[in-house]
Design a protein around this motif. Structure first.
Motif, PDB file in Angstrom:
ATOM      1  N   HIS A 191       0.543  -1.385   0.298  1.00 19.67           N
ATOM      2  CA  HIS A 191       0.137  -0.048   0.009  1.00 19.67           C
ATOM      3  C   HIS A 191       0.702   1.199  -0.007  1.00 19.67           C
ATOM      4  O   HIS A 191       0.276   2.437   0.125  1.00 19.67           O
ATOM      5  N   GLY A 192       2.260   1.270   0.075  1.00 20.47           N
ATOM      6  CA  GLY A 192       2.919   2.281   0.142  1.00 20.47           C
ATOM      7  C   GLY A 192       2.868   3.217   1.507  1.00 20.47           C
ATOM      8  O   GLY A 192       2.413   2.424   2.476  1.00 20.47           O
ATOM      9  N   MET A 196       0.438   5.443  10.814  1.00 21.68           N
ATOM     10  CA  MET A 196       0.313   4.323  11.805  1.00 21.68           C
ATOM     11  C   MET A 196      -1.234   3.736  11.986  1.00 21.68           C
ATOM     12  O   MET A 196      -1.401   2.685  12.040  1.00 21.68           O
ATOM     13  N   SER A 197      -2.154   5.073  11.919  1.00 21.71           N
ATOM     14  CA  SER A 197      -3.554   4.529  12.064  1.00 21.71           C
ATOM     15  C   SER A 197      -3.977   4.142  10.899  1.00 21.71           C
ATOM     16  O   SER A 197      -4.860   3.089  11.101  1.00 21.71           O
ATOM     17  N   ARG A 198      -3.461   4.313   9.601  1.00 20.41           N
ATOM     18  CA  ARG A 198      -3.895   3.369   8.691  1.00 20.41           C
ATOM     19  C   ARG A 198      -3.483   2.060   8.771  1.00 20.41           C
ATOM     20  O   ARG A 198      -4.265   1.167   8.330  1.00 20.41           O
ATOM     21  N   ARG A 254       3.545  10.226  12.118  1.00 22.70           N
ATOM     22  CA  ARG A 254       4.726   9.799  11.576  1.00 22.70           C
ATOM     23  C   ARG A 254       4.120   9.154  10.304  1.00 22.70           C
ATOM     24  O   ARG A 254       3.202   8.487  10.266  1.00 22.70           O
ATOM     25  N   ILE A 255       4.897   9.331   9.228  1.00 18.96           N
ATOM     26  CA  ILE A 255       4.707   8.623   8.051  1.00 18.96           C
ATOM     27  C   ILE A 255       5.890   7.234   7.999  1.00 18.96           C
ATOM     28  O   ILE A 255       6.887   7.486   8.300  1.00 18.96           O
ATOM     29  N   LEU A 256       5.119   5.911   7.686  1.00 20.73           N
ATOM     30  CA  LEU A 256       5.920   4.778   7.840  1.00 20.73           C
ATOM     31  C   LEU A 256       6.267   4.469   6.322  1.00 20.73           C
ATOM     32  O   LEU A 256       5.102   4.622   5.427  1.00 20.73           O
ATOM     33  N   ARG A 257       7.545   4.291   6.036  1.00 18.78           N
ATOM     34  CA  ARG A 257       8.118   3.936   4.832  1.00 18.78           C
ATOM     35  C   ARG A 257       8.897   2.494   4.832  1.00 18.78           C
ATOM     36  O   ARG A 257       9.741   2.562   5.722  1.00 18.78           O
TER      37      ARG A 257
END
Length: 180
Positions: A46-47, A51-53, A90-93
């Motif tokens: 999903h890219g 964290m919520s997603r 935070r954006i997770l990658r």
């Protein structure tokens, strides 16, 4: 429409799939439990995401997701960057180390499945993939929405996927089923 007894047998067979998933999860390296592998798989599929997603896609609560994310981040398989839209988030990658691990896991799963199904023809494996994909399509993307609530049991449990593998994109029109 299939007879009620056929649906009952299908329910029994699907329940038994849990044993297959548990056996497949045994091939994961000790440093990468199923929850961690699921995080990596979903970030690959999903890219980048918050964290919520990820918690929504894993179908587990935020505290469980947080533990999984901490595990993969400590091992250097993902990057966490400030979310430009909300500095508290935070954006997770997935990073190159995480992609390399996913490749290894995918190879392990493929080899295990090939060994277990060595007496199946390519056509039979293709038919199974087609039917499992159709079954999933009939239910929709269950991780992208709230769980179904069935009258008989009052609801359903959310669980971390036990067999997270990267989807294989075959050259043929048959799309393999990916883990639930």
């Amino acid at each position: 429409m299939a007879a009620q007894s056929q649906y009952a047998e299908l329910a029994r067979q699907l329940s038994a799939i849990g044993a297959v998933k548990r056996d497949l999860a045994k091939i994961l390296p000790a440093h990468c439990p199923a929850g961690s592998a699921a995080v990596l798989t979903l970030l690959d599929r999903h890219g980048e995401m918050r964290m919520s997603r990820l918690a929504e896609l894993l179908a587990v609560d935020m505290s469980v997701t947080s533990r999984h994310v901490a595990h993969v981040a400590e091992r250097g398989w993902i990057d966490r960057a400030p979310d430009p839209g909300d500095r508290r988030s935070r954006i997770l990658r997935l990073n190159p180390a995480g992609r390399a691990l996913l490749e290894e896991l995918s190879e392990r799963y493929a080899a295990t499945l090939a060994g277990a199904l060595d007496d199946w023809s390519d056509d039979e494996v293709g038919q199974l993939n087609t039917m499992l994909a159709r079954l999933r399509d009939s239910f929709g993307d269950c991780r992208a929405r709230a769980p179904h609530h069935f009258e008989q049991d009052g609801g359903s449990e959310a669980r971390t996927p036990a067999v997270p593998v990267r989807p294989v994109r075959p050259a043929s029109p048959v799309t393999p089923a990916t883990p639930a």
